[in-house]
Write an enzyme that holds these catalytic residues in place. Structure first.
Site: not given
Ligand code: BES
Ligand code: MN
Ligand code: ZN
Length: 492
Positions: A277, A351
């Protein structure tokens, strides 16, 4: 914070007294009594200071003649037509009191006619809001010790107009439990990632289980490897902190009752991994275990209430770090379900841990499973900080969750998981890819999870926007503990 019920008349009390006025200048019963004994001074004061009675407004009056209390707080109750006004009024009261540093207060509440407001709801809402608003982060060593938080006041007495007061105490206690569950979730979300590690979450759950009498087992990486959880393990593989799958079973119901399974995303820090990020605001990724925190907070609340229901809390905890051992973009892993996954972006890690937890949940034969996750930035873009994203393979379950959200004012908004979106997850090199491109990011994430939750009614809550406040008030919100508690209480 201690809640009690009082039947005393407001003018006889020496504590800080709170009464109400509606927008049409109509006083509540208790306000009327104080107005009478003060020979109209209360109303005169309100008029001269142009008090409107709008929800969100409050006025402190001191030394009213005929009353024992030094201070009477008059709170605007609005039109008496919608419950949002009531919620705003309670929030106003407890923020005011926090400033005033009162230690004992008595709150006189009128019976409201607003839509969706029952006596039970009012008592619960007051207690949960008061407890939650008293929260203060101080990296407490007292985490879980049950002692009152540093917020004020310590004693809240409540009088609700009307005759049926027999169960008020129970409802206050329930609200208190929900508020404490929120505060525990806030503490966990606010703790830095060097303290709040996967093992720390496991420890907290274990302690909570000992304290509130539910069983907890923690699966190690070796255990998970045996179960074939290649997807979950691919996330922790770049970190020094080992992943944990925390399995808590609260058995308040009958033995044969199928449990509700709550699954929490517990990424204790999300750097993005090799798909790293950008650095601005990355500190906030310590709250990427907000889903896990809400599962732990909810278990705390329902076990304190001794809710007669079976609930399993699963926390998929891991740290997402870049390193020489980290997963690379393009790596293919095999999940516990047998499905292979091409990891095109290591920042779509939530996920990857949840899918194996959802497969693991199958063997628990859930009546329903709800996963809770700070899953996508896209959900913050679409729903902001107001509603959590709701996704489900079952309309009845979705409706039930939606309603619980509206009642507890911890709202959700449903989004589709149509086949058309699932297609976006196709991969040339595995059964599915872990990302679906820029469009519909929170939906494709949910569609990914749906591939693993095929055997039971399932819902997914994307709380990326609702679990955290940024800016000056930066911190964890404790959501969606109120929603989950309301849902479970309705299931009883
Ligand atoms: N934890 C983040 C999602 C997130 C973003 C939560 C902002 C709270 C605030 C998640 O793991 C993530 O990084 N998601 C990616 C997915 C993308 C790579 C498909 C995102 O939302 O950008
Ligand atoms: Mn991520
Ligand atoms: Zn994440």
């Amino acid at each position: 914070m201690n809640f009690s019920i009082t039947t005393k008349s407001p003018e006889t009390l020496s504590s800080y007294v709170i009464v109400g006025m509606f927008e049409n200048q109509k006083l509540t019963e208790a306000a009327n009594i104080i107005n009478k004994v003060s020979k109209g001074t209360l109303l005169q004061n309100l008029k001269s200071r142009k008090f409107s009675g709008k929800a969100g407004k409050a006025l402190e009056l001191t030394n009213l003649p005929g009353t024992k209390a030094k201070t009477v707080l008059v709170v605007g109750l609005g039109s008496n037509k919608c419950k949002v006004e009531f919620i705003r009024a309670i929030e106003t009261i407890f923020s005011k009191i926090r400033e005033a540093e009162e230690t004992a207060i008595t709150l006189f509440v009128p019976e409201l006619k607003a839509n969706g407001v029952s006596r039970a709801w009012m008592a619960r809402q007051i207690a949960s809001t008061a407890t939650s608003l008293s929260y203060k982060y101080e990296q407490r060593k007292t985490l879980l010790d049950g002692k009152s938080l540093s917020g004020l006041p310590a004693k809240v007495a409540l009088a609700i107009e009307g005759t049926d007061s027999s169960s008020d105490k129970t409802h206050l206690a329930e609200g208190g439990a929900i508020g404490r569950g929120m505060n525990l979730a806030k503490d966990l979300g606010n703790l830095p990632a060097n303290i709040c590690t996967p093992r720390f979450l496991a420890e907290i759950m274990t302690k909570l289980g000992k304290q509130n009498k539910f069983s907890v087992k923690c699966l190690s990486e070796a255990d998970m490897k045996k179960l074939g959880m290649g997807s979950l393990l691919s996330v922790s593989q770049g970190s020094k902190e080992p992943a944990q799958l925390i399995h808590a079973s609260y058995s308040g119901g009958k033995k044969k009752d199928a449990p509700i399974v709550l699954v929490g995303k517990g990424i204790t820090f999300d750097t993005g991994g090799i798909s790293i990020k950008s650095s601005s605001g990355m500190d906030e990724m310590k709250y990427d275990m907000g889903g896990a925190a809400s599962v732990i907070g909810t278990l705390s609340a329902i076990s304190e209430m001794k809710l007669p229901i079976n609930v399993v809390g699963l926390v998929a905890a891991a740290e997402n770090m870049p390193s020489g051992t980290a997963t690379r973009p393009g790596d293919v892993v095999t999940s516990m379900s047998g499905k292979t996954i091409e990891i095109l972006n290591t920042d779509a890690e939530g996920r990857l841990v949840l899918c194996d937890a959802l497969t693991y949940a199958e063997k628990l034969n859930p009546a329903a499973a709800i996963d809770v996750a700070t899953l996508t930035g896209a959900c913050v873009v679409s729903l902001g900080k107001v509603a959590s994203g709701l996704f489900s393979n079952n309309d009845d379950l979705a409706e039930e969750i939606s309603r619980a959200g509206t009642t507890s004012w911890d709202r959700v908004w449903r989004m589709p998981i149509w086949e058309d979106y699932t297609k976006l997850l196709s991969s040339n090199f595995a059964d599915l890819a872990n990302i679906g491109g820029r469009a519909a990011g929170s939906i494709t994430a949910a569609c990914f999870l749906a591939q693993f939750a095929t055997k039971y009614p399932w819902a997914h809550l994307d709380i990326a926007g609702t679990a955290w406040v940024s800016g000056k008030e930066k911190g964890s919100t404790g959501r969606p503990v109120p929603l989950l508690c309301e849902f479970l209480m309705n299931r009883v």
